[in-house]
Scaffold this active site. Sequence first.
Site, mmCIF file in Angstrom:
data_model
loop_
_atom_site.group_PDB
_atom_site.id
_atom_site.type_symbol
_atom_site.label_atom_id
_atom_site.label_comp_id
_atom_site.label_asym_id
_atom_site.label_seq_id
_atom_site.Cartn_x
_atom_site.Cartn_y
_atom_site.Cartn_z
ATOM 1 N N SER A 96 0.865 -1.197 0.000
ATOM 2 C CA SER A 96 0.000 0.000 0.000
ATOM 3 C C SER A 96 0.891 1.233 0.000
ATOM 4 O O SER A 96 2.023 1.195 0.501
ATOM 5 C CB SER A 96 -0.880 -0.009 1.256
ATOM 6 N N TYR A 138 -1.459 -1.126 10.622
ATOM 7 C CA TYR A 138 -1.640 -1.477 9.198
ATOM 8 C C TYR A 138 -0.536 -0.844 8.353
ATOM 9 O O TYR A 138 0.092 -1.520 7.526
ATOM 10 C CB TYR A 138 -3.017 -1.004 8.725
HETATM 11 N N1 LIG Z 1 -8.866 -1.144 -0.796
HETATM 12 C C1 LIG Z 1 -7.890 -0.276 -0.638
HETATM 13 O O1 LIG Z 1 -8.103 0.955 -0.584
HETATM 14 C C2 LIG Z 1 -6.458 -0.751 -0.556
HETATM 15 C C3 LIG Z 1 -5.435 0.183 -0.701
HETATM 16 C C4 LIG Z 1 -4.108 -0.237 -0.626
HETATM 17 C C5 LIG Z 1 -3.815 -1.571 -0.404
HETATM 18 N N2 LIG Z 1 -4.822 -2.472 -0.257
HETATM 19 C C6 LIG Z 1 -4.456 -3.865 -0.015
HETATM 20 O O2 LIG Z 1 -5.019 -4.646 -1.044
HETATM 21 C C7 LIG Z 1 -5.309 -5.958 -0.564
HETATM 22 C C8 LIG Z 1 -6.774 -6.279 -0.847
HETATM 23 O O3 LIG Z 1 -7.575 -5.274 -0.254
HETATM 24 P P1 LIG Z 1 -9.145 -5.189 -0.557
HETATM 25 O O4 LIG Z 1 -9.592 -3.819 -0.196
HETATM 26 O O5 LIG Z 1 -9.417 -5.750 -1.898
HETATM 27 O O6 LIG Z 1 -9.689 -6.188 0.570
HETATM 28 P P2 LIG Z 1 -11.156 -6.827 0.748
HETATM 29 O O7 LIG Z 1 -12.118 -6.291 -0.228
HETATM 30 O O8 LIG Z 1 -11.463 -6.682 2.216
HETATM 31 O O9 LIG Z 1 -10.901 -8.355 0.430
HETATM 32 C C9 LIG Z 1 -10.013 -9.057 1.253
HETATM 33 C C10 LIG Z 1 -9.863 -10.454 0.718
HETATM 34 O O10 LIG Z 1 -8.943 -11.136 1.590
HETATM 35 C C11 LIG Z 1 -9.614 -12.266 2.162
HETATM 36 N N3 LIG Z 1 -9.162 -12.415 3.541
HETATM 37 C C12 LIG Z 1 -9.355 -11.545 4.573
HETATM 38 N N4 LIG Z 1 -8.822 -12.055 5.691
HETATM 39 C C13 LIG Z 1 -8.294 -13.254 5.360
HETATM 40 C C14 LIG Z 1 -7.641 -14.266 6.082
HETATM 41 N N5 LIG Z 1 -7.432 -14.153 7.420
HETATM 42 N N6 LIG Z 1 -7.218 -15.376 5.433
HETATM 43 C C15 LIG Z 1 -7.446 -15.517 4.097
HETATM 44 N N7 LIG Z 1 -8.064 -14.595 3.358
HETATM 45 C C16 LIG Z 1 -8.490 -13.474 3.986
HETATM 46 C C17 LIG Z 1 -11.109 -11.945 2.051
HETATM 47 O O11 LIG Z 1 -11.927 -13.107 1.962
HETATM 48 P P3 LIG Z 1 -12.502 -13.873 3.270
HETATM 49 O O12 LIG Z 1 -13.126 -12.829 4.122
HETATM 50 O O13 LIG Z 1 -13.458 -14.888 2.726
HETATM 51 O O14 LIG Z 1 -11.327 -14.520 3.920
HETATM 52 C C18 LIG Z 1 -11.153 -11.229 0.712
HETATM 53 O O15 LIG Z 1 -11.127 -12.166 -0.342
HETATM 54 C C19 LIG Z 1 -4.964 -5.936 0.933
HETATM 55 O O16 LIG Z 1 -3.669 -6.441 1.126
HETATM 56 C C20 LIG Z 1 -5.001 -4.453 1.277
HETATM 57 O O17 LIG Z 1 -4.185 -4.142 2.374
HETATM 58 C C21 LIG Z 1 -6.142 -2.102 -0.323
#
Ligand SMILES: NC(=O)c1ccc[n+]([C@@H]2O[C@H](COP(=O)([O-])OP(=O)(O)OC[C@H]3O[C@@H](n4cnc5c(N)ncnc54)[C@H](OP(=O)(O)O)[C@@H]3O)[C@@H](O)[C@H]2O)c1
Length: 252
Positions: free
Chosen positions: A137, A150
């Site tokens: 991130s 985080y």
């Molecule tokens: N969205 C943003 O603004 C943003 C910005 C920068 C970086 N990121 C990074 O991008 C990545 C994805 O973010 P996102 O916003 O797409 O997240 P999201 O929509 O919350 O999706 C998270 C995914 O990870 C899975 N997950 C969560 N906890 C888990 C666990 N303990 N074991 C296995 N799987 C798990 C969830 O499925 P289940 O709940 O079924 O496990 C889901 O498939 C993350 O690393 C986040 O830090 C996001």
Amino acid sequence: MTPQTDDRPVALVTGASAGIGRAFAQRLAADGYRVIAVARDSGRLEALTTRLGPGHDRLAADLATEDGVRRTAELITRTRVRLLVNNAGTATAGSFTATPPDRAQEMLDLNCRAVTVLSHTFLARARPGDALLNVSSTLGWTPKPDLAVYSATKAYTTALTEALWTAHRGSGIRVLALCPGMTATASQRHEDAPAALVRTPEQVVTAALRALREDDAPTTVPGRTDRLLTLAMRLLPRRKALALLAGGDGPA
Ligand SMILES: NC(=O)c1ccc[n+]([C@@H]2O[C@H](COP(=O)([O-])OP(=O)(O)OC[C@H]3O[C@@H](n4cnc5c(N)ncnc54)[C@H](OP(=O)(O)O)[C@@H]3O)[C@@H](O)[C@H]2O)c1
């Protein structure tokens, strides 16, 4: 698990059931990969792999637990995985002392320990042409006070991945840290942020796969605005940058 019956290259995506991970799974399947989708919720995983079509696979595993990481690592050990996308991550917002220690521990376990173990398992077997993509991130460079743990986990992911990039330079094995800013997903909607600063998961995936194919850079930040914001924050005196980050809804 379905045996490997076709000759498509295998991409394993963690956190594939939602958000950026689901966008990766869909794009990689469309690009001709056989996808192995990993997350906790088996129902959402089944819906995804059904939509992706025949041959794609899933593993229900909690990557914040030792058992979940071990089972996923074992799967990587017995499968010829060509692309590993360490995407699963979690964030709890709030002041440091108000964040329960077990939530902080979960962020460390999922965002750092799982990424480390799975990167190690993958790279120990990787061959030229294979690729490791760790989702970090912009907050790894620009920590926010209400996302202290985080932000620190993402600083770890970026540093780990950059070091692995250096170690594998010239080997034909591509290592990349993807550092998105604010991305509209179900868990992080960013509804109060200016629309120009928020990307879709699909835009992030397009930028990441382009960087994998076309660049040799250790990190990629999708979107020109986030690249400029991140650069400006890194060039400012640290005290000034941290004060600005404390005040506004900066990059994610
Ligand atoms: N969205 C943003 O603004 C943003 C910005 C920068 C970086 N990121 C990074 O991008 C990545 C994805 O973010 P996102 O916003 O797409 O997240 P999201 O929509 O919350 O999706 C998270 C995914 O990870 C899975 N997950 C969560 N906890 C888990 C666990 N303990 N074991 C296995 N799987 C798990 C969830 O499925 P289940 O709940 O079924 O496990 C889901 O498939 C993350 O690393 C986040 O830090 C996001």
